[in-house]
Design a protein around this motif. Sequence first.
Motif, PDB file in Angstrom:
ATOM      1  N   GLN A   1       0.826  -1.206   0.000  1.00 30.37           N
ATOM      2  CA  GLN A   1       0.000   0.000   0.000  1.00 30.37           C
ATOM      3  C   GLN A   1       0.860   1.255   0.000  1.00 30.37           C
ATOM      4  O   GLN A   1       0.571   2.220  -0.714  1.00 30.37           O
ATOM      5  N   LYS A   2       1.940   1.225   0.780  1.00 33.85           N
ATOM      6  CA  LYS A   2       2.826   2.385   0.826  1.00 33.85           C
ATOM      7  C   LYS A   2       3.503   2.607  -0.519  1.00 33.85           C
ATOM      8  O   LYS A   2       3.649   3.746  -0.975  1.00 33.85           O
ATOM      9  N   GLN A   3       3.922   1.501  -1.173  1.00 32.94           N
ATOM     10  CA  GLN A   3       4.545   1.626  -2.485  1.00 32.94           C
ATOM     11  C   GLN A   3       3.557   2.181  -3.505  1.00 32.94           C
ATOM     12  O   GLN A   3       3.911   3.038  -4.315  1.00 32.94           O
ATOM     13  N   MET A   4       2.310   1.672  -3.455  1.00 32.57           N
ATOM     14  CA  MET A   4       1.295   2.152  -4.389  1.00 32.57           C
ATOM     15  C   MET A   4       0.992   3.628  -4.139  1.00 32.57           C
ATOM     16  O   MET A   4       0.856   4.414  -5.093  1.00 32.57           O
ATOM     17  N   GLU A   5       0.896   4.016  -2.868  1.00 34.18           N
ATOM     18  CA  GLU A   5       0.656   5.409  -2.547  1.00 34.18           C
ATOM     19  C   GLU A   5       1.804   6.285  -3.051  1.00 34.18           C
ATOM     20  O   GLU A   5       1.576   7.383  -3.559  1.00 34.18           O
ATOM     21  N   TRP A   6       3.035   5.772  -2.921  1.00 34.93           N
ATOM     22  CA  TRP A   6       4.200   6.535  -3.395  1.00 34.93           C
ATOM     23  C   TRP A   6       4.143   6.688  -4.904  1.00 34.93           C
ATOM     24  O   TRP A   6       4.395   7.776  -5.445  1.00 34.93           O
ATOM     25  N   ILE A   7       3.814   5.589  -5.611  1.00 38.25           N
ATOM     26  CA  ILE A   7       3.729   5.642  -7.070  1.00 38.25           C
ATOM     27  C   ILE A   7       2.654   6.630  -7.509  1.00 38.25           C
ATOM     28  O   ILE A   7       2.892   7.488  -8.371  1.00 38.25           O
ATOM     29  N   LEU A   8       1.464   6.512  -6.927  1.00 38.94           N
ATOM     30  CA  LEU A   8       0.365   7.401  -7.298  1.00 38.94           C
ATOM     31  C   LEU A   8       0.691   8.849  -6.963  1.00 38.94           C
ATOM     32  O   LEU A   8       0.340   9.769  -7.706  1.00 38.94           O
ATOM     33  N   ASP A   9       1.385   9.028  -5.834  1.00 37.23           N
ATOM     34  CA  ASP A   9       1.725  10.384  -5.414  1.00 37.23           C
ATOM     35  C   ASP A   9       2.723  11.039  -6.358  1.00 37.23           C
ATOM     36  O   ASP A   9       2.789  12.256  -6.464  1.00 37.23           O
ATOM     37  N   HIS A  10       3.520  10.217  -7.055  1.00 33.22           N
ATOM     38  CA  HIS A  10       4.556  10.754  -7.939  1.00 33.22           C
ATOM     39  C   HIS A  10       4.218  10.579  -9.423  1.00 33.22           C
ATOM     40  O   HIS A  10       5.089  10.727 -10.278  1.00 33.22           O
ATOM     41  N   LEU A  11       2.955  10.248  -9.733  1.00 34.40           N
ATOM     42  CA  LEU A  11       2.546  10.199 -11.131  1.00 34.40           C
ATOM     43  C   LEU A  11       2.688  11.583 -11.756  1.00 34.40           C
ATOM     44  O   LEU A  11       2.466  12.605 -11.091  1.00 34.40           O
ATOM     45  N   PRO A  12       3.044  11.654 -13.044  1.00 28.95           N
ATOM     46  CA  PRO A  12       3.196  12.973 -13.685  1.00 28.95           C
ATOM     47  C   PRO A  12       1.869  13.693 -13.891  1.00 28.95           C
ATOM     48  O   PRO A  12       1.845  14.909 -14.079  1.00 28.95           O
ATOM     49  N   ASP A  13       0.747  12.945 -13.877  1.00 28.80           N
ATOM     50  CA  ASP A  13      -0.569  13.554 -14.067  1.00 28.80           C
ATOM     51  C   ASP A  13      -1.239  13.799 -12.719  1.00 28.80           C
ATOM     52  O   ASP A  13      -1.117  12.987 -11.806  1.00 28.80           O
ATOM     53  N   PRO A  14      -1.960  14.910 -12.596  1.00 26.52           N
ATOM     54  CA  PRO A  14      -2.757  15.134 -11.383  1.00 26.52           C
ATOM     55  C   PRO A  14      -3.731  13.970 -11.187  1.00 26.52           C
ATOM     56  O   PRO A  14      -4.449  13.596 -12.119  1.00 26.52           O
ATOM     57  N   THR A  15      -3.743  13.394  -9.991  1.00 27.31           N
ATOM     58  CA  THR A  15      -4.534  12.184  -9.740  1.00 27.31           C
ATOM     59  C   THR A  15      -5.178  12.238  -8.358  1.00 27.31           C
ATOM     60  O   THR A  15      -4.547  12.669  -7.393  1.00 27.31           O
ATOM     61  N   PHE A  16      -6.430  11.788  -8.300  1.00 27.82           N
ATOM     62  CA  PHE A  16      -7.082  11.617  -6.996  1.00 27.82           C
ATOM     63  C   PHE A  16      -7.777  10.264  -6.975  1.00 27.82           C
ATOM     64  O   PHE A  16      -8.054   9.668  -8.017  1.00 27.82           O
ATOM     65  N   ALA A  17      -8.048   9.778  -5.777  1.00 24.12           N
ATOM     66  CA  ALA A  17      -8.790   8.523  -5.612  1.00 24.12           C
ATOM     67  C   ALA A  17      -9.873   8.754  -4.568  1.00 24.12           C
ATOM     68  O   ALA A  17      -9.678   9.522  -3.613  1.00 24.12           O
ATOM     69  N   VAL A  18     -11.013   8.104  -4.783  1.00 23.91           N
ATOM     70  CA  VAL A  18     -12.123   8.214  -3.832  1.00 23.91           C
ATOM     71  C   VAL A  18     -12.579   6.816  -3.425  1.00 23.91           C
ATOM     72  O   VAL A  18     -12.349   5.839  -4.149  1.00 23.91           O
TER      73      VAL A  18
END
Length: 400
Positions: free
Chosen positions: A128-145
């Motif tokens: 989960q931490k790795q996925m959060e890190w990946i999503l947090d550093h994506l080049p595109d603005p991203t959110f999850a709900v």
Amino acid sequence: IRDLLQNVRVVILKVNSGGRVVYCNYYASEIFHIHDGEQESPPLLHSLFPVTDEHGATISQKISDVRSGISDFSSWDSPLIIQNQLTSSIYSWNLIRLRKGKVGSPMILAGFDITELILRERQVVQSQKQMEWILDHLPDPTFAVDKNKRIILWNKQLEVMTGLQSEETIGKPIEQFVPAIYGYSRPVLADLIFNRFNSSIAAFFKNLEQEGEALTAETLAYRQDGSSRIYWVKVTPYYNESGDVSGAIQSIRDITVFREIEEKIRDEGAILRGIAEHVLDDILVINRAGTILYANPSLGRLIGINPEHIIGNHINEAHGIRRIFPSCDQFKSVFITGVPLHELFTISHEGVEMLMDATFIPEKDANGLISAILIVLKNVTSLRDEINNLENRKAGFFGS
């Protein structure tokens, strides 16, 4: 019951108030190398749970509370210690006093090996931490709900885009922050994950497409200065262990510049096409596969075919083109060498011999590879005839 306890793969110890073992099952005997009825064994509770740190002190206090009658039950998790050696195994312990409220009553200590469970939990947390890190550093603005449309991720690029920090958004409804993304209150593409067939939501998007379980679309957004932007958005659902949708992840990409360039190229292409279709020269464009990409009306008149009918065909399948170029040697030469080619040759058109001036011009793609050839044909028959007439007059003049 005694036989049942003997054979379960759980540590079962009966301990007297002094901490000495008065009963152990087979599993405990295998682990601790003790036997049922060993009254002389050292106080096992002290060796199993030494007070070496704050956690050890907490366990010691829990044991003391059960032993003294303050509580009848206590539980904790701790690494397994055998003969004063710390092992990699982790056990969940339960200490139960057999006679409630009575000081000096014997106790039952039950230990369950939860090592594999703890390791799996750690792996899940790490994943989960790795996925959060990946999503947090994506080049595109991203959110999850989550399934209630409350924000569980607001990455750094979205922080830059909206000026809102993730701490301000996590746990709150996404609709609260839509104006910061689009400039006004409206649906987001993630809404369609939870309500797929709502036409009022879909109306806010164009070029809406489904890619597997994901949805992609384009939509307009407005800045504070009133200017508009074109966003390409993609949303993907995620599921819980039961297979139910438990949330969605949406990414946003500003494609305004791309669409503006595309429109400019389209306009310039229309202009160039208009010029090509009104020149008197015959124009043909083919790609490396020999497919006709373009033929102008002048070439169509030469071969007697509407040019739209040969575009997309192979040159070998276009009879009129084969009449002009019976072999593909010129095309092959240009594709192989990348050097423009110029030739003069004659063709027969409606029973009349025509002299054609042909120029083969290589066109390169973004990688510098020859991807197409532009062929420009000029009918120079009249020019040849004029030159011949001049030569004949010149010969007659000097002959007289």
